[in-house]
Design an enzyme around this catalytic site. Structure first.
Site, PDB file in Angstrom:
ATOM      1  CG  HIS A  10       7.876  25.588  35.896  1.00 30.27           C
ATOM      2  ND1 HIS A  10       8.844  24.945  36.625  1.00 30.27           N
ATOM      3  CD2 HIS A  10       7.184  24.617  35.248  1.00 30.27           C
ATOM      4  CE1 HIS A  10       8.752  23.643  36.419  1.00 30.27           C
ATOM      5  NE2 HIS A  10       7.756  23.411  35.589  1.00 30.27           N
ATOM      6  CG  HIS A  52       5.629  18.199  39.865  1.00 25.06           C
ATOM      7  ND1 HIS A  52       6.520  17.187  40.152  1.00 25.06           N
ATOM      8  CD2 HIS A  52       5.914  18.615  38.606  1.00 25.06           C
ATOM      9  CE1 HIS A  52       7.308  17.005  39.105  1.00 25.06           C
ATOM     10  NE2 HIS A  52       6.963  17.859  38.162  1.00 25.06           N
TER      11      HIS A  52
END
Ligand code: G3P
Ligand code: MG
Length: 250
Positions: A10, A52
């Site tokens: 991830h 992100h």
């Protein structure tokens, strides 16, 4: 049904390296991972970057939004120092560079299109166009396991990606899977549902699989839970704990 690898790192290497950096990809490789999830959004000049948060402050020192800066400016910013001084100087990657590193090292990509508010279609189109150009040979050869999977919580981004690159597969990201999930996924031509494992049940997993979709969960860090999800028919998941859940876990 799920031609891809089953265990993904991830944001590059989970919690073991600064998220969404090339250093994270190197860390993942060192742990035997050749499959990754990461997040992409647009800089001010429309160039996709790997990031992100839509704002600076957490992983990159500074203030303001990612779309307040051109990609070249972001690429000069430090996305590693927050995580540890040994990562100081690690830049915000351009999506093109990050994806090229993955391709060169045979790291399969789940590219999460993460548009800043208001930039959904532009982000989906830019990411899809670049991905399609980069993998045109694999698409033409039918090497589907090598072609990245685009995913997004933004249905507008996925719809734009579908127009630009219908042959690059898409997955619909849903935190909680709503009742109308199947119609929404079919409208986008999605091949898979990506969802938060915390809200998934065995029955829902069964129904998603019976409907013919791939099923991917985020972010699974407990090996016991990971075993349970795989037993339910979950095809793949991403993890922050690449040190605990190895690439060959499944
Ligand atoms: O792609 C799944 C997962 O990454 C979604 O959550 O916030 O970690 O991007 P987030
Ligand atoms: Mg993500």
């Amino acid at each position: 049904m799920w031609p891809y690898q089953k265990i993904l790192a991830h944001r590059g290497a989970g919690k073991l390296a600064p998220e969404n950096t090339i250093a994270a990809l190197r860390c993942g490789l060192a742990h035997g991972f050749r499959a990754v999830e990461f997040d992409v959004m647009l800089a001010r000049d429309g160039v996709p970057v790997v990031m992100h948060d839509p704002y600076l402050g957490r992983t990159v020192a500074g203030s303001g939004n990612v779309f307040d800066y051109d990609a070249a400016e972001l690429a000069g910013m430090d996305a590693g120092r927050w995580f540890g001084k040994q990562f100081a100087g690690e830049p915000v990657p351009l999506f093109a560079d990050f994806a090229a590193f993955c391709k060169a090292h045979a790291i399969w990509m789940n590219i999460e299109i993460k548009p800043a508010p208001g930039f959904d279609a532009a982000t989906g189109a830019a990411v899809a166009a670049h991905t399609r150009a980069m993998f045109a040979d694999d698409i033409a050869a039918g090497a589907i396991a090598d072609v990245p999977l685009l995913s997004s919580f933004s249905e507008a981004a996925l719809a734009a990606a579908q127009v630009v690159a219908p042959d690059v597969p898409r997955a619909l990201l849903l935190d909680v899977v709503p009742r109308n999930w199947e119609a929404r996924a079919r409208a986008l031509g999605a091949v898979a549902i990506h969802t938060n494992h915390k809200h998934l049940t065995a029955d829902l997993a069964r129904r998603i699989k019976l409907a013919g979709f791939g099923l991917f969960c985020y972010t699974v860090n407990n090996p016991i839970r990971a075993r349970e999800l795989l037993a339910w028919g979950v095809d793949a998941f991403c993890t922050d704990r690449i040190d605990v859940i190895g690439a060959d876990f499944a």
